[in-house]
Design a protein around this motif. Structure first.
Motif, PDB file in Angstrom:
ATOM      1  N   PHE A 131      33.570  33.577  78.828  1.00  0.00           N
ATOM      2  CA  PHE A 131      34.564  33.119  79.790  1.00  0.00           C
ATOM      3  C   PHE A 131      34.733  34.159  80.891  1.00  0.00           C
ATOM      4  O   PHE A 131      34.915  35.346  80.603  1.00  0.00           O
ATOM      5  CB  PHE A 131      35.925  32.914  79.119  1.00  0.00           C
ATOM      6  N   ALA A 132      34.693  33.705  82.127  1.00  0.00           N
ATOM      7  CA  ALA A 132      35.044  34.554  83.256  1.00  0.00           C
ATOM      8  C   ALA A 132      36.426  34.116  83.728  1.00  0.00           C
ATOM      9  O   ALA A 132      36.600  33.007  84.233  1.00  0.00           O
ATOM     10  CB  ALA A 132      34.020  34.422  84.381  1.00  0.00           C
ATOM     11  N   SER A 133      37.418  34.969  83.539  1.00  0.00           N
ATOM     12  CA  SER A 133      38.785  34.673  83.945  1.00  0.00           C
ATOM     13  C   SER A 133      38.962  35.120  85.388  1.00  0.00           C
ATOM     14  O   SER A 133      38.775  36.291  85.708  1.00  0.00           O
ATOM     15  CB  SER A 133      39.768  35.413  83.034  1.00  0.00           C
ATOM     16  N   ALA A 134      39.298  34.171  86.254  1.00  0.00           N
ATOM     17  CA  ALA A 134      39.324  34.493  87.686  1.00  0.00           C
ATOM     18  C   ALA A 134      40.334  33.629  88.425  1.00  0.00           C
ATOM     19  O   ALA A 134      40.685  32.532  87.983  1.00  0.00           O
ATOM     20  CB  ALA A 134      37.925  34.280  88.285  1.00  0.00           C
ATOM     21  N   PRO A 144      38.943  21.610  94.854  1.00  0.00           N
ATOM     22  CA  PRO A 144      37.795  21.039  94.144  1.00  0.00           C
ATOM     23  C   PRO A 144      36.465  21.484  94.759  1.00  0.00           C
ATOM     24  O   PRO A 144      35.457  21.556  94.060  1.00  0.00           O
ATOM     25  CB  PRO A 144      37.992  19.529  94.308  1.00  0.00           C
ATOM     26  N   GLU A 145      36.488  21.800  96.057  1.00  0.00           N
ATOM     27  CA  GLU A 145      35.252  22.222  96.719  1.00  0.00           C
ATOM     28  C   GLU A 145      34.767  23.555  96.152  1.00  0.00           C
ATOM     29  O   GLU A 145      33.580  23.719  95.855  1.00  0.00           O
ATOM     30  CB  GLU A 145      35.459  22.347  98.228  1.00  0.00           C
ATOM     31  N   CYS A 146      35.680  24.507  95.980  1.00  0.00           N
ATOM     32  CA  CYS A 146      35.290  25.796  95.389  1.00  0.00           C
ATOM     33  C   CYS A 146      34.810  25.599  93.955  1.00  0.00           C
ATOM     34  O   CYS A 146      33.819  26.197  93.526  1.00  0.00           O
ATOM     35  CB  CYS A 146      36.458  26.779  95.419  1.00  0.00           C
ATOM     36  N   GLU A 147      35.513  24.743  93.231  1.00  0.00           N
ATOM     37  CA  GLU A 147      35.133  24.458  91.844  1.00  0.00           C
ATOM     38  C   GLU A 147      33.722  23.876  91.781  1.00  0.00           C
ATOM     39  O   GLU A 147      32.898  24.283  90.951  1.00  0.00           O
ATOM     40  CB  GLU A 147      36.149  23.471  91.250  1.00  0.00           C
ATOM     41  N   GLY A 205      26.291  27.103  87.344  1.00  0.00           N
ATOM     42  CA  GLY A 205      26.284  26.284  86.138  1.00  0.00           C
ATOM     43  C   GLY A 205      27.575  26.376  85.343  1.00  0.00           C
ATOM     44  O   GLY A 205      27.709  25.757  84.290  1.00  0.00           O
ATOM     45  N   ALA A 206      28.549  27.131  85.860  1.00  0.00           N
ATOM     46  CA  ALA A 206      29.828  27.295  85.169  1.00  0.00           C
ATOM     47  C   ALA A 206      30.879  26.379  85.784  1.00  0.00           C
ATOM     48  O   ALA A 206      30.944  26.222  87.007  1.00  0.00           O
ATOM     49  CB  ALA A 206      30.297  28.741  85.246  1.00  0.00           C
ATOM     50  N   ASP A 207      31.694  25.780  84.936  1.00  0.00           N
ATOM     51  CA  ASP A 207      32.822  25.006  85.441  1.00  0.00           C
ATOM     52  C   ASP A 207      34.113  25.555  84.848  1.00  0.00           C
ATOM     53  O   ASP A 207      34.099  26.475  84.028  1.00  0.00           O
ATOM     54  CB  ASP A 207      32.663  23.510  85.151  1.00  0.00           C
ATOM     55  N   ILE A 208      35.218  24.997  85.282  1.00  0.00           N
ATOM     56  CA  ILE A 208      36.512  25.422  84.738  1.00  0.00           C
ATOM     57  C   ILE A 208      36.667  24.786  83.361  1.00  0.00           C
ATOM     58  O   ILE A 208      36.777  23.570  83.233  1.00  0.00           O
ATOM     59  CB  ILE A 208      37.678  25.026  85.661  1.00  0.00           C
ATOM     60  N   ARG A 209      36.648  25.626  82.352  1.00  0.00           N
ATOM     61  CA  ARG A 209      36.787  25.124  80.998  1.00  0.00           C
ATOM     62  C   ARG A 209      38.249  24.891  80.644  1.00  0.00           C
ATOM     63  O   ARG A 209      38.584  23.932  79.959  1.00  0.00           O
ATOM     64  CB  ARG A 209      36.174  26.119  79.988  1.00  0.00           C
ATOM     65  N   VAL A 210      39.128  25.778  81.097  1.00  0.00           N
ATOM     66  CA  VAL A 210      40.535  25.655  80.740  1.00  0.00           C
ATOM     67  C   VAL A 210      41.363  26.518  81.692  1.00  0.00           C
ATOM     68  O   VAL A 210      40.926  27.578  82.127  1.00  0.00           O
ATOM     69  CB  VAL A 210      40.773  26.078  79.263  1.00  0.00           C
ATOM     70  N   ILE A 211      42.526  26.015  82.036  1.00  0.00           N
ATOM     71  CA  ILE A 211      43.536  26.788  82.772  1.00  0.00           C
ATOM     72  C   ILE A 211      44.607  27.112  81.733  1.00  0.00           C
ATOM     73  O   ILE A 211      45.433  26.257  81.379  1.00  0.00           O
ATOM     74  CB  ILE A 211      44.115  25.982  83.940  1.00  0.00           C
ATOM     75  N   PRO A 212      44.588  28.315  81.165  1.00  0.00           N
ATOM     76  CA  PRO A 212      45.396  28.605  79.972  1.00  0.00           C
ATOM     77  C   PRO A 212      46.895  28.497  80.194  1.00  0.00           C
ATOM     78  O   PRO A 212      47.411  28.806  81.266  1.00  0.00           O
ATOM     79  CB  PRO A 212      44.999  30.048  79.634  1.00  0.00           C
ATOM     80  N   ALA A 260      41.937  30.663  86.130  1.00  0.00           N
ATOM     81  CA  ALA A 260      41.181  29.733  85.298  1.00  0.00           C
ATOM     82  C   ALA A 260      40.091  30.463  84.521  1.00  0.00           C
ATOM     83  O   ALA A 260      39.618  31.528  84.922  1.00  0.00           O
ATOM     84  CB  ALA A 260      40.568  28.646  86.167  1.00  0.00           C
ATOM     85  N   MET A 261      39.686  29.846  83.405  1.00  0.00           N
ATOM     86  CA  MET A 261      38.575  30.360  82.616  1.00  0.00           C
ATOM     87  C   MET A 261      37.337  29.531  82.930  1.00  0.00           C
ATOM     88  O   MET A 261      37.293  28.332  82.621  1.00  0.00           O
ATOM     89  CB  MET A 261      38.893  30.261  81.125  1.00  0.00           C
ATOM     90  N   PHE A 262      36.368  30.187  83.556  1.00  0.00           N
ATOM     91  CA  PHE A 262      35.113  29.525  83.897  1.00  0.00           C
ATOM     92  C   PHE A 262      34.071  29.855  82.834  1.00  0.00           C
ATOM     93  O   PHE A 262      34.087  30.942  82.237  1.00  0.00           O
ATOM     94  CB  PHE A 262      34.591  30.022  85.250  1.00  0.00           C
ATOM     95  N   GLY A 263      33.137  28.958  82.618  1.00  0.00           N
ATOM     96  CA  GLY A 263      32.042  29.236  81.702  1.00  0.00           C
ATOM     97  C   GLY A 263      31.046  28.101  81.641  1.00  0.00           C
ATOM     98  O   GLY A 263      31.334  26.989  82.057  1.00  0.00           O
ATOM     99  N   ARG A 264      29.866  28.414  81.131  1.00  0.00           N
ATOM    100  CA  ARG A 264      28.904  27.346  80.820  1.00  0.00           C
ATOM    101  C   ARG A 264      29.257  26.800  79.447  1.00  0.00           C
ATOM    102  O   ARG A 264      29.781  27.520  78.603  1.00  0.00           O
ATOM    103  CB  ARG A 264      27.481  27.911  80.820  1.00  0.00           C
ATOM    104  N   ALA A 265      28.958  25.517  79.248  1.00  0.00           N
ATOM    105  CA  ALA A 265      29.421  24.873  78.019  1.00  0.00           C
ATOM    106  C   ALA A 265      28.399  23.902  77.462  1.00  0.00           C
ATOM    107  O   ALA A 265      27.459  23.505  78.148  1.00  0.00           O
ATOM    108  CB  ALA A 265      30.729  24.126  78.306  1.00  0.00           C
ATOM    109  N   TYR A 266      28.617  23.577  76.207  1.00  0.00           N
ATOM    110  CA  TYR A 266      27.819  22.524  75.570  1.00  0.00           C
ATOM    111  C   TYR A 266      28.306  21.162  76.031  1.00  0.00           C
ATOM    112  O   TYR A 266      29.470  20.976  76.301  1.00  0.00           O
ATOM    113  CB  TYR A 266      27.932  22.625  74.042  1.00  0.00           C
TER     114      TYR A 266
END
Length: 497
Positions: free
Chosen positions: A430-433, A439-442, A450-457, A491-497
């Motif tokens: 997870f890259a917390s940033a 949505p454009e930046c996302e 290849g990373a998307d927002i996995r969760v906004i904790p 947000a926590m960004f990351g690559r995912a299954y």
């Protein structure tokens, strides 16, 4: 059996060297599942199903305790019904299996094999609900869903048919619906963390990643040992986005007609995939004791002259453990050596093994072997139950602690976009940033890394929080990691299954 034959039976690759192949071998060789004749489908074997039953029973008990009832829905959904909530269904269109014939005859209207049940359930709910007295309606379905998997398939994680539960509730007020969303997320957290021993980060999905048709989606996001995220469970606030097109409305206490407020939520057998990827080692599966179908395996060790006495003693031990509520199995097969049995039960991940031989009986002791650490411990025969329970609790605690350390090690807080890309393209995690909310930046981040927002904790201690909720002390979180504009969220960004 020759050493080469033994090698082929066990895991032949290391988890750190070829994670994907290691995972597949654990699934197949531990007897959890096998591949079906149709690509993307798997056959769940009894041992794999027993693990699913453990998870299912835990969840089912908690759902019933909180007023939910189980129901059943058919698998076929008419195309015309799906069109009632076109935006929602559009999100599933590429994955839908269609039935167009019965025998050799074309049918009048295409039927979808359910990818999810909102449209079908809600057309029925509209008939059942007329008054505030009919609310809340809280139903859960244990079933399968079918989605033509277009990405790389992976048993339990990405398959075209999967076992899951999907809950659907209807409420008189939005406040009730929002409480339901969080109550279910808390049930999921308890089962995932306290029983499956996988730590998860709770929070919101971004609008881009939320369930199509929801006002918002809450999620539990886990981190696997290869640095990829896995969505463990979701709970959605649907607001009135389905009750309006499906006309789910009721006469309130004020004698006026109102549209209802709804939620939906679910977890699937991908939880089995998570526990394999997080806890397993080079020997195979490691099961957390609280969900293991077999918590203790007893292996009698004997020569021919001692066989009957040692086996009888092993079954006495098993009976005592069963009376204390321990799930136990005696492996008294004669056609396999003790060493073979040790390797097989290690591969299957049984948390605790008891070795018992003639010498142990004479000394009035038993030998315990932990699956996680492989530590051995002798204990008095009289302390069998006490020691077994103590070791099982220790294994449960240690598995969670190790998984939590792994999760924490996979959370990075890059200060620049260059560092961000280095994290994602390197070890992963997870890259917390900071994120401006655009949505454009996302989308750009997803396209470039290849990373998307996995969760906004919910909890900023886990990596982020809403910038409108007391902010964040990290300077790098004050600005969007991509565009540099003021950040609205972390947000926590990351690559995912």
């Amino acid at each position: 059996m020759s050493s080469s034959q033994k090698e082929s039976v066990g895991i032949t690759v290391k988890k750190a060297d070829d994670f994907s192949e290691w995972y597949t071998q654990v699934v197949i060789k531990a007897g959890l599942a096998d591949y079906a004749p149709v690509k993307g489908f798997i056959v769940l074997r009894p041992y794999g199903y027993a693990i699913w039953e453990s998870i299912r029973d835990l969840l089912d008990k908690r759902f019933k305790e909180t007023g939910h009832q189980n129901g059943f829905l058919p698998v076929l959904i008419p195309e015309s019904l799906l069109a009632k909530e076109a935006d929602h269904f559009a999100g599933f269109t590429p994955e839908v299996f269609w039935v167009t014939k019965t025998g050799n005859n074309e049918i009048g209207e295409k039927l979808a094999l359910r990818p999810t049940s909102e449209t079908l359930a809600y057309s029925i709910f509209a008939k059942w609900i007329t008054s505030y007295r009919d609310l809340p309606l809280k139903i859960n379905f244990w079933n399968t869903a079918l989605r033509a998997e277009i990405k790389a398939t992976k048993p339990f994680v990405r398959t075209s048919e999967f076992l899951w539960q999907e809950g659907h509730t209807v409420h008189a007020t939005e406040e009730e619906a929002e409480k339901e969303v969080m109550a279910i997320l808390d049930i999921y957290r308890e089962v995932i963390e306290d029983f499956i021993a996988v730590p998860a980060i709770r929070g919101f999905k971004s609008d881009k990643e939320k369930f199509v048709g929801a006002k918002y989606t809450t999620t539990l996001e886990g981190m696997m040992a290869d640095g990829k995220a896995l969505q463990m469970g979701t709970s959605h606030h649907l607001a009135q986005n389905f009750s309006r097109p499906f006309e789910i409305k009721f006469l309130g206490k004020d004698t006026k007609e109102h549209f209802a407020w709804q939620t939906s939520w679910g977890v699937s057998w991908r939880l089995i995939g998570a526990l394999i990827m997080v806890h397993g080692d080079d020997k195979g599966l490691i099961l957390p004791p609280r969900i293991a179908p077999v918590q203790v395996v007893i292996v009698p060790i004997h020569k021919d002259k001692d066989a009957e006495a040692v086996k009888a003693h092993a079954h006495e031990l098993a009976s005592e453990l069963r009376r204390a509520g321990v799930r136990v199995h005696v492996d008294d097969r004669d056609e396999y050596t003790s060493g073979w049995k040790f390797n097989e039960w290690e591969l299957k991940g049984v948390p605790l093994r008891v070795n018992i031989g003639a010498r142990d009986i004479e000394k009035g002791q038993v030998e315990f072997v932990r699956r996680d650490s492989r530590e051995k411990k002798q204990a008095p025969r009289a302390a069998l139950v006490q020691e077994a329970n103590s070791l099982l609790e220790s294994i449960q605690y240690d598995l969670y602690s190790r998984a939590k350390q792994m999760l924490d090690s996979f959370i990075s807080r890059p200060a620049t976009y260059g560092e961000f890309k280095g994290v994602i393209e390197g070890r992963g995690g997870f890259a917390s940033a900071g994120w401006c909310g655009s949505p454009e930046c996302e989308t750009r981040i997803k396209e470039e890394t290849g990373a998307d927002i996995r969760v906004i904790p919910f909890d900023h201690q886990q990596g982020g929080q809403d910038r409108n909720n007391n902010g964040n002390d990290s300077d790098s979180s004050n600005k969007c990691i991509y565009c540099g504009q003021p950040a609205k969220k972390v947000a926590m960004f990351g690559r995912a299954y």
